[in-house]
Design an enzyme around this catalytic site. Structure first.
Site, PDB file in Angstrom:
ATOM      1  N   PRO A 537       0.944  -1.662  -0.335  1.00  0.00           N
ATOM      2  CA  PRO A 537      -0.274  -0.199   0.733  1.00  0.00           C
ATOM      3  C   PRO A 537       0.857   1.382  -0.213  1.00  0.00           C
ATOM      4  CG  PRO A 537      -1.267  -1.804   1.416  1.00  0.00           C
ATOM      5  CD  PRO A 537       0.227  -2.344   1.156  1.00  0.00           C
ATOM      6  N   CYS A 538       0.176   2.398  -0.949  1.00  0.00           N
ATOM      7  CA  CYS A 538       0.607   3.385  -0.801  1.00  0.00           C
ATOM      8  C   CYS A 538       0.418   4.314  -0.247  1.00  0.00           C
ATOM      9  CB  CYS A 538       0.817   3.309  -2.654  1.00  0.00           C
ATOM     10  SG  CYS A 538      -0.898   4.294  -2.603  1.00  0.00           S
ATOM     11  N   ASN A 539      -0.402   4.275   0.907  1.00  0.00           N
ATOM     12  CA  ASN A 539      -1.219   5.281   1.928  1.00  0.00           C
ATOM     13  C   ASN A 539      -0.233   6.245   3.064  1.00  0.00           C
ATOM     14  OD1 ASN A 539      -2.577   2.833   1.221  1.00  0.00           O
ATOM     15  ND2 ASN A 539      -4.418   3.303   2.605  1.00  0.00           N
ATOM     16  N   LEU A 541       2.723   7.241   1.655  1.00  0.00           N
ATOM     17  CA  LEU A 541       3.431   7.387   0.702  1.00  0.00           C
ATOM     18  C   LEU A 541       3.621   7.974  -0.510  1.00  0.00           C
ATOM     19  CD1 LEU A 541       5.213   3.874  -0.048  1.00  0.00           C
ATOM     20  CD2 LEU A 541       5.762   5.564   1.348  1.00  0.00           C
TER      21      LEU A 541
END
Length: 578
Positions: A537-539, A541
């Site tokens: 997950p890129c939440n 970033l």
């Protein structure tokens, strides 16, 4: 990945531009201790004059706050500077310069967001542009302010931008260049830098006080470290593009060689140090930074770390259309001349509200045949931010899920059916791979595994890896798909059935449940893994996440360490021949 005011112009533009940014910017100033200086005492008076404020404004601020509160005086001076700026007042005329800068910033906005915002039009410059003006008022150059916004994201606060500039100054002290900015070769550079640094240091005490009070010292320290984004190459073309020879060769360490091969993906514009950390864990392999605009009609800035060969790649055929009007030909009839977009920005996890598109239509209808420059610029800014396309006269609309599927190269109706709502479709698609980009990298596997491949698909999402391999004609002998979303697992299962896959699909609902025991069991059953693939997950970033952009320390993005943990287990188990 971003204040409310109404207007009544004297033209035919009787509509309201309203902003989705209501929050007040944190102004930082001098330390809060009392000061006895006043207009009659040259030290305080001269001090504020030296900071660039006018004599009249300084006198007015000191008279308002008294002579003993330097912090309140500086707050007032910054407020006066902002409200007296002709760009911010905008009582009578257009704000072409600010709107132009606003649009330039949006053009490269590649952040994904998970929240639906009820956006409305705005008259005054957006908060992000007020931030730039505030930085200039504080003594930083326009180039430094703009470069800081590019590094930290469009929605970064004044304090975060100032942190970034300060970090760039320290980098300049060490290396002679400012990260992300042109080298300044002005005669008064030393003087300017000294003045900027003094103003930055004055801000420091108040910034520490506020952040420690509201977020805690640990959060403050992290934001300092995360002020700069990774230095990504321009253009973002990776090691090669279709129909071009590889532009470089690389030597992988022995510990990184496959099989098993692995492929890891995440957003390119992560906080400073994130990709260095990911690379260090993944055998010090250099990231491959690629923008999907070279593969399709939409931008998507991503970085990939993998141990795949980079020679003899080939693209999926037929090649996708690379402009908006080629990919969506029905929009051409209604496309206005003043909308100069040829490609879409990053495809997000959400869509614009109906209220926004209604306001766009009313604004253009009220403007007549040729909208004013102000209306054009703000409409175009919203179109860029939300990837709106023209579907009628003065009628802009968000992309439909099936259009996003087409741009990402998923099969038609891939995310449709099975009780999956429109909102869930947008979210699932916004977090997926762009198939053409990933397939180009994975194409080398077709000759390596002519009889088919066993895949461990971590954070599978809607099955981008599986779709890419299948589209390349690589037989999926077995796939262990690990995905926490039941909606996404249903999508993958449905695709598996509808494409008549003959291999074995094994579903796991959480990467944290994978350990050496069940991995060894899976490998004994299917004969080992040829490829481990996924993107955590890129939440925490993305640049659009202002509140929990904690990098790899964040609750969701820390799952990268599970990718590494599982990959390391797979390599160890396969090394023992299980």
């Amino acid at each position: 990945m971003d204040g409310n005011s109404g207007i009544n112009d004297n033209d035919n533009e009787e509509f309201s531009w309203e902003s989705d940014d209501d929050e007040k910017e944190n102004r930082a100033g001098m330390p809060g201790e009392a000061c006895e200086a006043g207009p009659s005492q040259p030290s305080l008076y001269s001090y504020f004059i030296a900071m660039g404020f006018s004599k009249n404004t300084v006198e007015k601020a000191i008279k308002k706050n008294g002579e003993g509160n330097s912090e309140a005086i500086l707050e007032t001076l910054l407020t006066y500077s902002a409200t007296e700026n002709p760009y911010l007042k905008n009582e009578d005329g257009p704000i072409e310069s600010i709107a132009s800068n606003y649009m330039d910033g949006l053009e490269d906005d590649s952040s994904d967001t998970d929240d639906f915002d009820d956006l409305e039009f705005i008259e005054a410059p957006p908060g992000r542009d007020r931030n730039l003006l505030t930085l200039v008022e504080m003594g930083f150059s326009a180039e430094e302010a703009s470069a800081a916004r590019d590094r930290c994201g469009l929605d970064a606060s004044v304090l975060e931008l100032a942190d970034s500039i300060h970090a760039a100054h320290m980098a300049k002290d060490s290396h002679g260049i400012v990260l992300g900015s042109p080298i300044i070769n002005k005669p008064n550079e030393a003087t300017f830098y000294s003045t900027s640094r003094k103003k930055r240091l004055l801000m420091e005490e108040k910034r520490k006080h506020r952040r420690n009070r509201h977020h805690g010292s640990r959060r403050s320290e992290y934001l300092k470290k995360a002020a700069l984004d990774v230095d990504i190459p321009k253009p973002m073309i990776g090691f090669s593009l279709p129909f071009q020879n590889c532009i470089k060769r690389r030597n992988l360490p022995d510990s990184a060689l496959g099989p098993p091969y692995f492929y890891y993906e995440n957003v390119a514009l992560a906080p400073k140090g994130v990709w260095d950390t990911i690379s260090r864990f993944l055998y010090d392999i250099e990231p491959e930074f690629v923008d999907s605009k070279y593969f399709c009609a939409a931008m998507r800035k991503r970085a990939y770390i993998h141990n795949l060969p980079i020679e003899n790649r080939f693209p999926l055929l037929p090649l996708p259309k690379k402009t908006i009007q080629e990919a969506l030909p029905t929009t051409k009839k209604w496309w206005p001349e003043w909308d100069n977009r040829t490609q879409l920005n990053c495809l997000q996890t959400c869509t614009a509200s109906a209220k926004l598109t209604e306001k766009i239509k009313k604004a253009l209808d009220d403007s007549g045949d040729v909208p004013s420059l102000r209306v054009q610029e703000y409409v175009l800014a919203q179109c860029k931010k939300w990837n709106l396309v023209w579907v009628g006269r003065h009628k802009a609309a968000p992309l439909e899920p099936d259009e996003i599927e087409m741009l990402l190269r998923f099969p038609k109706n891939h995310t449709r059916g099975g009780g999956i709502g429109r909102t869930e479709r947008f979210k699932s698609l916004g977090n997926s791979f762009q198939i053409d980009t990933v397939a180009y990298h994975l194409s080398v596997l077709k000759n390596i595994f002519p009889d088919g491949i066993n895949v461990l698909s971590l954070f599978s999402g809607i099955g981008g890896a599986e779709v890419a391999l299948h589209s390349l004609g690589i037989r999926l002998k077995a796939v262990v798909s690990v995905e926490i979303s039941e909606v996404n697992r249903n999508i993958i299962r449905c695709w598996w059935e509808q494409t008549n896959q003959k291999g074995t699909l094994i579903e796991v609902d959480d990467v944290q449940k994978l350990d050496g025991g069940n991995l060894e069991e899976f490998m004994r059953r299917i004969g080992g893994f040829d490829l481990v693939i996924g993107g955590s997950p890129c939440n925490n970033l993305t640049g659009s996440n202002r509140h929990t952009r904690d990098g790899l320390e964040g609750k969701d993005s820390s799952l990268f360490y599970d990718f590494f943990r599982i990959l390391d287990l797979v390599k160890c188990i396969m090394g023992k021949k299980f």
